[in-house]
Write an enzyme that holds these catalytic residues in place. Structure first.
Site, short mmCIF file in Angstrom:
data_model
loop_
_atom_site.label_atom_id
_atom_site.label_comp_id
_atom_site.label_asym_id
_atom_site.label_seq_id
_atom_site.Cartn_x
_atom_site.Cartn_y
_atom_site.Cartn_z
N SER A 2 -14.13 68.44 -12.03
CA SER A 2 -13.00 67.95 -12.32
C SER A 2 -12.69 69.04 -12.45
O SER A 2 -12.86 70.02 -13.11
CB SER A 2 -12.96 66.89 -13.27
OG SER A 2 -10.89 67.06 -13.81
N LYS A 14 -17.11 67.37 -18.40
CA LYS A 14 -17.35 67.99 -17.36
C LYS A 14 -18.46 68.93 -17.13
O LYS A 14 -19.40 69.69 -16.47
CB LYS A 14 -16.83 67.28 -16.45
CG LYS A 14 -15.94 66.01 -16.30
CD LYS A 14 -16.97 65.21 -15.15
CE LYS A 14 -16.45 63.80 -15.12
NZ LYS A 14 -18.40 62.96 -14.42
N TYR A 30 -13.44 63.94 -22.72
CA TYR A 30 -13.75 64.14 -21.51
C TYR A 30 -13.58 65.22 -20.62
O TYR A 30 -15.18 65.30 -19.82
CB TYR A 30 -12.94 63.41 -20.93
CG TYR A 30 -12.91 63.23 -19.00
CD1 TYR A 30 -13.60 62.85 -18.41
CD2 TYR A 30 -11.51 64.12 -18.30
CE1 TYR A 30 -13.40 62.43 -17.14
CE2 TYR A 30 -11.72 63.61 -16.54
CZ TYR A 30 -12.64 63.06 -16.37
OH TYR A 30 -13.64 63.04 -15.79
N1 LIG Z 1 -10.14 59.70 -11.26
C1 LIG Z 1 -9.63 60.60 -10.92
O1 LIG Z 1 -8.58 61.37 -11.50
C2 LIG Z 1 -10.89 62.56 -11.44
C3 LIG Z 1 -10.53 63.18 -10.96
C4 LIG Z 1 -11.71 64.46 -11.12
C5 LIG Z 1 -12.70 63.89 -11.06
N2 LIG Z 1 -12.98 62.43 -11.11
C6 LIG Z 1 -14.39 61.94 -11.27
O2 LIG Z 1 -14.78 60.72 -10.11
C7 LIG Z 1 -15.61 60.40 -10.57
C8 LIG Z 1 -15.51 58.18 -10.56
O3 LIG Z 1 -14.08 58.81 -10.62
P1 LIG Z 1 -13.57 57.14 -11.32
O4 LIG Z 1 -11.97 57.39 -10.90
O5 LIG Z 1 -13.75 56.96 -9.31
O6 LIG Z 1 -13.33 56.55 -11.87
P2 LIG Z 1 -13.99 55.14 -11.85
O7 LIG Z 1 -14.29 54.38 -13.85
O8 LIG Z 1 -13.28 53.88 -11.14
O9 LIG Z 1 -15.05 54.86 -11.34
C9 LIG Z 1 -16.72 54.91 -12.66
C10 LIG Z 1 -18.19 54.33 -12.01
O10 LIG Z 1 -19.02 54.66 -12.86
C11 LIG Z 1 -19.45 53.09 -12.97
N3 LIG Z 1 -20.62 53.86 -14.47
C12 LIG Z 1 -19.73 54.17 -15.36
N4 LIG Z 1 -21.10 54.99 -16.35
C13 LIG Z 1 -22.41 54.15 -15.87
C14 LIG Z 1 -23.16 54.44 -16.16
N5 LIG Z 1 -23.76 54.58 -17.11
N6 LIG Z 1 -24.35 53.73 -14.95
C15 LIG Z 1 -23.55 53.04 -13.96
N7 LIG Z 1 -22.67 53.65 -13.45
C16 LIG Z 1 -21.97 54.31 -14.47
C17 LIG Z 1 -18.41 52.08 -13.40
O11 LIG Z 1 -18.95 51.43 -13.22
C18 LIG Z 1 -17.61 52.75 -12.67
O12 LIG Z 1 -17.67 52.12 -11.51
C19 LIG Z 1 -16.39 60.60 -11.75
O13 LIG Z 1 -17.56 60.97 -12.29
C20 LIG Z 1 -15.02 60.60 -12.83
O14 LIG Z 1 -15.16 61.97 -14.02
C21 LIG Z 1 -12.00 61.51 -11.23
#
Ligand SMILES: NC(=O)c1ccc[n+]([C@@H]2O[C@H](COP(=O)([O-])OP(=O)(O)OC[C@H]3O[C@@H](n4cnc5c(N)ncnc54)[C@H](O)[C@@H]3O)[C@@H](O)[C@H]2O)c1
Length: 326
Positions: free
Chosen positions: A117, A145, A141
Site C-alpha cells: 500500500s 504492510k 494497518y
Molecule cells: N482497497 C484499497 O484501498 C487498498 C489499497 C492498497 C492496498 N490494498 C491491499 O490490497 C489487498 C486486497 O484489498 P481489497 O481492497 O481487495 O480488500 P478485500 O477485503 O476486498 O479483500 C481481501 C480478501 O482477503 C480475504 N482474506 C483476508 N484474510 C484472509 C486469510 N487469512 N486467509 C484467506 N483469505 C483471507 C478476504 O476474505 C477478502 O476476500 C489487501 O492486501 C490490501 O491491503 C488495498
C-alpha cells in the site's frame, strides 16, 4: 500459466482474477471469505480456507502443481479496525503471511506478488512519492504492510523465493464487465460517501479543508481497479525480468476531494452539494505517485480516467444488491 490468488474473492483479488482469465492466465483462488464473497469466486477454481493453513496450501499445490506465481492479496484492510484491534491485525496480516510464505517455500513456489500500500510512505511537501521515498506508516494497518515488506525482503534474501511488492494507491471503480466490485453496500471512502450523498439526496461532507494542498482538501491518486488488475497481469508476465522488488501502482495524478466532487458531478445527472467538516481522526493530506517505474518495467500505465472510475463505481452500486443480496 496458473497463478494462486489469495484474497481472490475480495474486491481487488477478484478483479485480478478476471484480468488473468481475460489474458489467458488460469487463476486459482484461496479465500477464507472473512470479507470476500463466494459469488466472486463462482465458476472459478476456488479453495475456501485460510492462508496460514499448511495442509490446505499443500493440497492446493498438490492439485495444481503448475502454479508458477502467487498473488497475495489476502489481508484485513480497515484502518480504524486496526487501531481498535492491533493484535488481530498483526496476526491476520503479518503472522499469517509469515506462515503462508513458509508454506509456499515448502511447496517449491519461487515467486510472489504482494499487495502492498502507498499508505506506508511519508509524502514530501509536494504530496508526491516514488519508490525511494521514506516510509512512515501512520496506522497499525499500514504498519502491517511495511512490516510484511521488510519480513519478505529478509526471507527472499535467504530462501529460494522472490517477492515483488506492488504499492497500490487508491482503487476506485469496478470490473468494466461488472463481474465484481466492492462488497460493501456503503463504503466509507470519499467516493463511497459521494455515492451515498447522491442516493440519499443529502450533502457530501468534505472532511478536512485545511490541508496544505492546492484547495485545502485531501489529495489522492485514484486508480481504476481494472488498471490495477492489468498491472498484475503485466507483472506476472515479466516477473523474472524485473530488476526491482517494489513498484508503485498509481496514475501519477493527484486529485483533491473538491476535484473528485467536480468529476462526480460531471458524471451524474443531478449534482451533489457539499458542506465542509473537520478532518476525521487519522485522516492525512494524502499523496500521489511521481514514479514512472511501472511504465518502464511493466510497460503499463493507467488507462482509465477518474470519471470512468466514478461511472463504474456508480454502475456497480446500482447492481450490487442484485448480485450480492445482503
Ligand atoms: N482497497 C484499497 O484501498 C487498498 C489499497 C492498497 C492496498 N490494498 C491491499 O490490497 C489487498 C486486497 O484489498 P481489497 O481492497 O481487495 O480488500 P478485500 O477485503 O476486498 O479483500 C481481501 C480478501 O482477503 C480475504 N482474506 C483476508 N484474510 C484472509 C486469510 N487469512 N486467509 C484467506 N483469505 C483471507 C478476504 O476474505 C477478502 O476476500 C489487501 O492486501 C490490501 O491491503 C488495498
Amino acid at each position: 500459466m496458473r497463478v494462486l490468488i489469495t484474497g481472490g474473492a475480495g474486491y481487488i483479488g477478484s478483479t485480478v482474477a478476471s484480468a488473468c482469465l481475460d489474458a489467458g492466465i488460469e487463476p486459482v483462488i484461496l479465500d477464507s471469505l472473512v470479507t470476500g464473497r463466494r459469488e466472486f469466486a463462482e465458476g472459478r477454481t476456488f479453495y475456501e480456507g485460510d492462508i496460514s493453513d499448511g495442509p490446505l496450501i499443500d493440497k492446493i499445490f498438490g492439485e495444481n502443481p503448475d502454479i508458477e506465481v502467487v498473488v497475495h492479496c489476502a489481508a484485513l484492510i480497515v484502518v480504524p479496525d486496526s487501531v481498535a484491534d492491533p493484535v488481530g491485525y498483526y496476526r491476520a496480516n503479518v503472522s499469517k503471511s509469515l506462515e503462508f510464505v513458509d508454506h509456499l517455500i515448502r511447496n517449491g513456489c519461487e515467486r510472489m506478488i504482494f499487495s502492498s500500500s502507498a499508505s506506508i510512505y511519508r509524502a514530501g511537501d509536494d504530496h508526491t512519492v516514488d519508490e525511494d521515498s521514506p516510509l512512515a506508516p501512520q496506522s497499525p494497518y499500514a504498519r502491517t504492510k511495511a512490516v510484511c515488506e521488510a519480513m519478505f525482503a529478509d526471507i527472499a534474501a535467504g530462501r529460494p523465493i522472490r517477492i515483488l511488492s506492488l504499492r497500490y494507491f487508491n482503487p476506485i471503480g469496478a470490473d468494466p464487465k461488472m463481474r465484481t466490485g466492492l462488497q460493501l453496500r456503503r463504503p466509507s471512502h470519499a467516493l463511497g460517501k459521494m455515492i451515498e450523498a447522491y442516493e440519499d439526496r443529502v450533502p457530501f461532507q468534505i472532511t478536512g479543508t485545511g490541508y496544505p494542498t492546492r484547495d485545502g482538501s485531501g489529495i489522492r491518486d485514484y486508480i481504476h481497479v481494472w488498471d490495477l488488475a492489468t498491472a498484475h497481469v503485466a507483472a506476472l508476465r515479466r516477473f523474472d525480468a524485473l530488476d526491482t522488488d517494489v513498484i508503485n501502482l498509481g496514475t501519477g495524478t493527484g486529485t483533491t476531494v473538491r476535484e473528485l466532487v467536480e468529476a462526480f458531478n460531471r458524471v451524474v445527472d443531478r449534482p451533489i452539494e457539499v458542506v465542509e467538516a473537520p478532518a476525521r481522526p487519522g485522516d492525512v493530506a494524502g499523496a500521489y505517485t511521481r514514479s514512472d517505474r511501472a511504465r518502464r518495467l511493466l510497460n503499463w500505465k493507467a488507462g482509465h480516467s477518474v470519471e470512468q472510475g466514478i461511472r463504474h463505481s456508480l454502475e456497480w452500486a446500482a447492481l450490487r444488491d442484485s448480485r450480492l443480496g445482503d
